[in-house]
Design an enzyme around this catalytic site. Structure first.
Site, PDB file in Angstrom:
ATOM      1  N   TYR A 111       6.873   4.734  10.792  1.00 15.08           N
ATOM      2  CA  TYR A 111       7.326   3.344  10.891  1.00 15.08           C
ATOM      3  C   TYR A 111       7.923   2.766   9.604  1.00 15.08           C
ATOM      4  CZ  TYR A 111       2.548   2.673   9.051  1.00 15.08           C
ATOM      5  OH  TYR A 111       1.389   2.753   8.317  1.00 15.08           O
ATOM      6  N   HIS A 151      -2.297   3.544   6.233  1.00 13.92           N
ATOM      7  CA  HIS A 151      -3.282   2.507   6.540  1.00 13.92           C
ATOM      8  C   HIS A 151      -4.687   3.099   6.472  1.00 13.92           C
ATOM      9  CE1 HIS A 151      -5.167  -0.912   8.488  1.00 13.92           C
ATOM     10  NE2 HIS A 151      -5.720  -0.075   9.355  1.00 13.92           N
ATOM     11  N   ARG A 194       0.870  -1.183   0.000  1.00 10.07           N
ATOM     12  CA  ARG A 194       0.000   0.000   0.000  1.00 10.07           C
ATOM     13  C   ARG A 194       0.902   1.228   0.000  1.00 10.07           C
ATOM     14  NH1 ARG A 194       0.164   1.937   5.254  1.00 10.07           N
ATOM     15  NH2 ARG A 194       0.160   0.400   6.934  1.00 10.07           N
TER      16      ARG A 194
END
Length: 369
Positions: free
Chosen positions: A272, A263, A259
């Site tokens: 992250y 998210h 992706r």
């Protein structure tokens, strides 16, 4: 029973990153190939506009799909008209292929209950936000077809790599194997379950091999190659309808992909993961990959691409206008459609909420929030 693919080198691929053929393509005519390309462009443009709407405060939290168009569109096109789709919360592209209007997806993420309305002939279950909760539902749905003698019906259940760490995943997969149900379990392995990387989900070499524990086949495919995804999904659906004597009906497909965005729009992926990783995966983008192949085959040219882009932009703009023209839902509607009889503690919360809105006005309350 055939062995599952454990070696990443065995990952099914039809097109390489530059759109060159490296495997046997599925038997698709030019019209269908063009339709797959158009649907991928539609999903990408819709995604970009939806993120923009959220950033402008015109829509609530939204889960972007960019990067996953090849897996969603390729797999959805493999479904027959009578087949069923069991989504998670990111399958906006697959849903539109199955006949769900873009307006409905927008309404859902804008907080309208009407966004849950699904056209009768589209055969789509409602969006499932809780992780992996849809997997047992899919297994039970497919079992019902066995009980009713619907041997020509199959379905596909979508979930992410993070779902494979949930109990519902194991329960649903185990049930599917025991009762030999005609369901394809499609894992969108996009490398990150919010901020948890794939390697923290399991010590297994692949996610596909988890199917071995439940007695049926697992296949790993390049999820950013729409033709490879179509091919393995079509094969899995055909096996679900017409299993060999030595194979069970279910299949688990692990579509390895990425992706590109967050998210959800409430997430900050820069915390992250690093930009180098993102750029490395963007080089595998499924849309230019398929476009390059279709141009080499003489199916697409500049004029055709421009026409597709224009119609896609118009379709998305019309859907946004239609969704935003709907009267805004009343805030207290959030308490409806969950329980047949509202529990006392929620009834108390609702009454307090309604009283607060009455005192300050709906607009003032929404602006404050």
């Amino acid at each position: 029973m055939s062995t599952i693919q454990r070696d990443p080198e065995d990952r099914v691929q039809v097109l390489d990153e530059d759109g060159n053929l490296v495997g046997e393509p599925p038997d698709l005519d030019e019209e269908t190939l063009t339709e797959i390309y158009r649907d991928m462009k539609l999903a990408r443009h819709f995604d970009e506009r939806a993120v923009s709407l959220q950033r402008q405060g015109r829509m609530g939290t939204y889960p972007p799909l960019s990067g996953q168009e090849g897996a969603q569109i390729g797999s959805a096109h493999a479904l027959a008209d009578d087949d069923w789709m069991v989504p998670s919360y990111r399958e906006h592209g697959a849903a539109v292929v199955r006949g769900l209007p873009l307006k409905q997806t927008l309404l859902y993420w804008m907080g309208y209950e009407a966004g849950n309305e699904v056209p009768e002939d589209s055969n789509i279950l409602p969006v499932a936000v809780p992780i992996a909760s849809q997997i047992p539902h899919a297994a039970g749905l497919a079992w019902s077809w066995n009980l009713q003698g619907h041997d020509d019906t199959a379905g596909i259940c979508y979930f992410g790599d993070g779902a494979t760490s949930e109990g519902d995943f194991h329960e649903g997969m185990n049930f599917a194997g025991v009762y030999d149900v005609p369901m394809v379990f499609f894992c969108n392995n996009n490398q990150w379950a919010i901020s948890v990387p794939r390697e923290r989900q399991t010590a297994s070499e692949t996610l596909a091999q988890k199917a071995d524990a439940y007695g049926f086949e697992g296949v790993q495919v390049d999820g950013m190659d729409p033709l490879a995804v179509y091919k393995v999904t079509q094969d899995a659906l055909e096996k679900a309808r017409n299993p060999d004597e030595d194979q069970l009906r279910p299949t688990m497909i692990e579509a390895v992909q990425y992706r590109f965005g967050a998210h959800t729009t409430a997430d900050d992926p820069t915390v992250y993961r690093d930009e180098e990783e993102v750029e490395r995966w963007k080089a595998k983008d499924p849309i230019p990959r398929l476009e390059s192949y279709l141009r080499s085959e003489g199916i697409l040219d500049d004029d055709a691409v421009a026409e597709i882009e224009a119609t896609v932009e118009e379709q998305v703009s019309e859907a946004i206008d239609a969704a935003e023209s709907e009267p805004r839902p009343e805030p207290e509607e959030m308490f409806e459609h969950v329980y047949a009889d509202l529990p006392p503690e929620l009834r108390e919360q609702r009454d307090e909420f309604v009283a607060t809105v009455d005192r300050h006005g709906k607009d003032a309350f929404l602006e404050e929030e």
